[in-house]
Design a protein around this motif. Structure first.
Motif, mmCIF file in Angstrom:
data_model
loop_
_atom_site.group_PDB
_atom_site.id
_atom_site.type_symbol
_atom_site.label_atom_id
_atom_site.label_comp_id
_atom_site.label_asym_id
_atom_site.label_seq_id
_atom_site.Cartn_x
_atom_site.Cartn_y
_atom_site.Cartn_z
ATOM 1 N N LYS A 45 3.523 5.709 -5.399
ATOM 2 C CA LYS A 45 3.013 5.745 -7.422
ATOM 3 C C LYS A 45 2.189 5.988 -8.114
ATOM 4 N N THR A 46 0.297 6.614 -7.116
ATOM 5 C CA THR A 46 -0.086 7.585 -8.007
ATOM 6 C C THR A 46 -0.374 9.009 -7.081
ATOM 7 N N ASP A 47 0.711 8.899 -6.607
ATOM 8 C CA ASP A 47 0.753 10.647 -6.379
ATOM 9 C C ASP A 47 2.085 11.577 -7.165
ATOM 10 N N THR A 48 1.014 11.765 -8.844
ATOM 11 C CA THR A 48 1.395 12.311 -9.425
ATOM 12 C C THR A 48 1.861 13.756 -8.519
ATOM 13 N N THR A 49 1.268 14.259 -7.818
ATOM 14 C CA THR A 49 2.687 15.764 -7.101
ATOM 15 C C THR A 49 3.824 15.470 -6.631
ATOM 16 N N ARG A 50 4.809 14.586 -6.416
ATOM 17 C CA ARG A 50 5.767 13.525 -5.771
ATOM 18 C C ARG A 50 6.621 14.770 -6.768
ATOM 19 N N GLU A 51 7.548 14.897 -6.335
ATOM 20 C CA GLU A 51 8.842 15.880 -6.883
ATOM 21 C C GLU A 51 9.117 14.941 -8.088
ATOM 22 N N TYR A 62 0.790 -0.915 -0.121
ATOM 23 C CA TYR A 62 0.120 -0.040 -0.126
ATOM 24 C C TYR A 62 0.937 1.415 0.056
ATOM 25 N N GLU A 63 1.998 1.266 0.825
ATOM 26 C CA GLU A 63 2.833 2.070 0.948
ATOM 27 C C GLU A 63 3.231 2.611 -0.861
ATOM 28 N N VAL A 64 3.819 1.304 -1.603
ATOM 29 C CA VAL A 64 4.152 1.713 -3.220
ATOM 30 C C VAL A 64 2.828 1.938 -3.365
ATOM 31 N N VAL A 75 10.203 4.088 -5.480
ATOM 32 C CA VAL A 75 9.838 3.517 -4.005
ATOM 33 C C VAL A 75 10.943 3.632 -3.182
ATOM 34 N N LEU A 76 11.241 2.408 -3.513
ATOM 35 C CA LEU A 76 12.486 1.501 -2.873
ATOM 36 C C LEU A 76 13.852 2.448 -2.261
ATOM 37 N N THR A 79 9.081 -9.857 2.395
ATOM 38 C CA THR A 79 8.942 -7.701 2.227
ATOM 39 C C THR A 79 9.842 -7.730 0.809
ATOM 40 N N LEU A 80 9.556 -6.223 0.440
ATOM 41 C CA LEU A 80 10.320 -5.935 -1.376
ATOM 42 C C LEU A 80 11.174 -5.966 -0.983
#
Length: 681
Positions: free
Chosen positions: A247-253, A241-243, A364-365, A318-319
């Protein structure tokens, strides 16, 4: 003696002029029909009990309409058969169990076929074997030549000439081929076959499936490592869910259109959702695909050596394991061997996905150093301080693996999806061969008395015609809506023309080729079928009153509502989907899911295009593109518009046809040169 002279001797009209006719009124009495039917059914190998059941059905039909054995068979079995069959069904509904009524309906349909065979007006002998003998003599062909032209074996023809058994319905194509080879209308022989039992027009049609190389390999792999993919634990669910959140946060830098995932409302999704797709009440299809790949990799790690890496179950969830290039490499090699050492697209997709997750600054990792604490102590331990460097090295080494794989050549498909339709794709006119599917379906409607089957048939006609008219992905047909006020995806313009529209966000490649909205006409022959479906079928579909979806099932599947309107599963196979939706307080949107549409289409192609092995709707896009490029070489731009796809994607997938076009010119030149050379001598 020529064939025309022979035809006059036998008094037979042949070929295109040989039409069968069934007069509205006959000189056949019901007792004649009864006796002829018994002989035909016995000749077809039916048991005495089955013959008795048929006789019982005919007797019930006669009682229903106050007929006797001495009555002449009239319009109830000719021009008004459908009307009488519906009336018969209505009168018997309360008297017979549903299954018995269904059997009686099918038996009456077969009695109608027997009557039509008795009532025909051609002058061939009445029995199948005698008719074949006369037709062979009339044709002037030898047995061997007839077999070659019809594509049947000499022993088969000998059996059909002498008996005692008649060919069953599975031999229909061969029987028709023989009739055509001998110069007759196929119906003159098929009408002399045993009456066929109409298969129930249901969602669970069972048709023979010849295993392919791919399906055999899949079966072998599943037997060797059954259910090896990692089942989600609480810890890895939280990580996943963190991934999705990242990944769906289009406002990240560091976000851009290539490294971000898209969330869609459940009602705009045709997929059968899994827990790994759901986030904050929305669906992320890409996340589901990515998790399937990752769960296979993590499942491989826990397989005992030498198949896997023997990592303990308590440590594998774990990822963080995605950051070890040596393990990634071993998995890719193992996966490739399972695919027959094919360098397939799945390997490339897997490596590209891992690279996007571990990329320095962007991945993300890389941005989640706390994952280092989930690794077991020992050989694979990584400190919190070393995590960024560890991910950077992993990215560099996995990038080298991807380059090495691509340097071997372009990846290929491990599946044989196109080969299932090879007989169509390899023809000179693929579209013509494809159109045999809607024609075959149209020519074989269930009787209107079989109400649910008839309604499903109308829906399937619309589905197939729309797929050919507008070759979109199957997801679009799953979420397609219709509203009487014209605000749905399918609508009727003021000119009376039916049109189909979708927003660019409804397309898989919204950020690429499909950056514009889609609003196009539907092929004109589809319109009457849409109207028939809307008036005669859709009002009776599942949840038709509570949804705007255009295509709907007619049987409630593995989920249902109980009397208190609580959503309950009917089959254990759907409980994963049910629990996933309930976790997010969601209920199913009510559309006919994409995979269900695909299965239905697969069944229909196997039934009505028997020379194929059955194929999924996506192949229609390939057939239409191939057909257009064969008839309009190098017109890739039009194909891109037809498929609503990128021009470079079309060229990449269909560039091989350019070579074929060049060879076609060469072959034409060779033939022309050979002709001139022959004339010069």
């Amino acid at each position: 003696m020529n064939s025309k002279t022979q035809s006059s001797i036998f008094g037979i009209e042949r070929s295109a002029s040989h039409e069968l006719a069934s007069p509205s009124f006959s000189t056949i009495r019901y007792k004649d029909l009864h006796e002829a039917g018994k002989k035909l059914l016995n000749g077809a190998g039916r048991t005495s009990q089955q013959v008795a059941n048929f006789a019982s059905a005919l007797n019930l039909w006669m009682r229903t309409f106050a007929l006797s054995l001495d009555s002449f068979v009239g319009t109830e079995f000719t021009t008004q058969f459908d009307k009488h069959l519906l009336q018969f069904s209505d009168l018997q509904t309360e008297r017979l169990a549903a299954r018995t009524l269904k059997d009686r309906q099918e038996q009456i349909i077969q009695w109608n076929q027997i009557f039509e065979s008795m009532n025909r007006t051609d002058s061939l002998p009445s029995t199948f074997h005698e008719a074949v003998r006369v037709m062979l003599n009339t044709s002037g062909l030898s047995k061997a030549d007839a077999c070659r032209r019809a594509g049947i074996t000499p022993p088969t023809l000998n059996r059909w000439l002498t008996g005692p058994y008649l060919p069953d319905v599975s031999s229909k194509a061969s029987v028709e081929a023989l009739a055509q080879a001998l110069g007759f209308d196929p119906a003159v022989l098929t009408s002399r076959q045993p009456p066929r039992r109409r298969p129930r027009y249901s969602r669970n049609q069972k048709v023979g499936d010849k295993p392919t190389v791919y399906s055999q390999r899949v079966a072998r792999n599943r037997a060797e490592t059954p259910g090896f993919s990692l089942k989600p634990t609480t810890r890895i669910r939280e990580q996943w869910y963190e991934v999705i959140s990242f990944k769906t946060d289009t406002t990240r830098e560091t976000a851009n259109k290539r490294n971000s995932w898209r969330l869609k409302p459940l009602e705009s999704t045709g997929a059968r959702v899994q827990w790994s797709m759901l986030f904050d009440g929305y669906v992320c299809i890409t996340a589901g695909v990515a998790w399937n790949n990752i769960s296979n990799y993590l499942g491989y790690l826990r397989l005992p050596r030498p198949k896997g890496q023997g990592i303990e179950d308590s440590d594998v969830d774990t990822l963080a394991w995605l950051t070890f290039p040596e393990l990634i490499k071993q998995y890719v090699l193992w996966n490739r061997r399972r695919a027959g050492n094919v360098r397939h697209n799945g390997l490339v997709t897997f490596l590209q996905m891992i690279l996007s997750l571990v990329a320095p600054q962007r991945g993300v990792l890389w941005n989640t150093p706390s994952l280092s604490e989930t690794l077991p102590a020992g050989r694979f331990s990584v400190s919190l301080e070393d995590w960024h460097g560890h991910c950077a090295v992993a990215h560099e080494k996995i990038s080298a693996q991807l380059r090495a794989l691509l340097n071997e050549g372009s990846p290929v498909r491990s599946r044989e999806s196109h080969s299932r339709a090879a007989v169509i794709l390899n023809s000179s006119y693929p579209l013509r061969e494809l159109l045999r599917l809607p024609k075959g379906l149209e020519d074989n409607p269930p009787p209107t008395a079989h109400q649910r089957d008839y309604r499903a048939w109308l829906r399937d006609m619309v589905l197939i015609k729309l797929l050919v008219s507008n070759p979109l992905r199957v997801n679009h047909f799953s979420v397609m809506t219709y509203r009487a006020d014209g605000t749905g995806n399918l609508y009727r313009a003021s000119t009376g023309e039916w049109r189909l529209r979708f927003q660019s966000s409804d397309f898989k490649n919204e950020r690429g080729a499909a950056h514009t909205d889609y609003d196009v006409a539907v092929e004109s022959s589809v319109g009457p079928w849409i109207q028939r479906y809307l008036s005669e079928a859709r009002p009776y579909a599942v949840d038709a009153d509570s949804t705007d979806y255009f295509l709907l099932p007619f049987v409630r599947g593995p989920r249902a509502y109980d009397e208190g309107k609580t959503w309950q599963p009917r089959k254990s196979t759907s409980r994963t989907m049910i629990s996933a939706l309930e976790e997010h307080n969601l209920e199913p949107a009510g559309n006919w899911l994409s995979d269900s549409i695909s299965v239905r289409f697969y069944v229909l192609t196997k039934l009505y295009l028997p020379e194929t092995q059955g194929f999924r709707p996506h192949i229609i896009r390939h057939i239409i593109a191939t057909d257009h490029l064969k008839r309009h070489p190098r017109d890739y731009l039009t194909v891109a518009h037809l498929l609503h796809d990128k021009l470079e994607t079309v060229i990449k997938n269909y560039g091989h046809l350019t070579v074929d076009d060049g060879l076609r010119v060469l072959h034409s030149g060779v033939q022309e040169a050979m002709l001139e050379l022959a004339n010069s001598h």
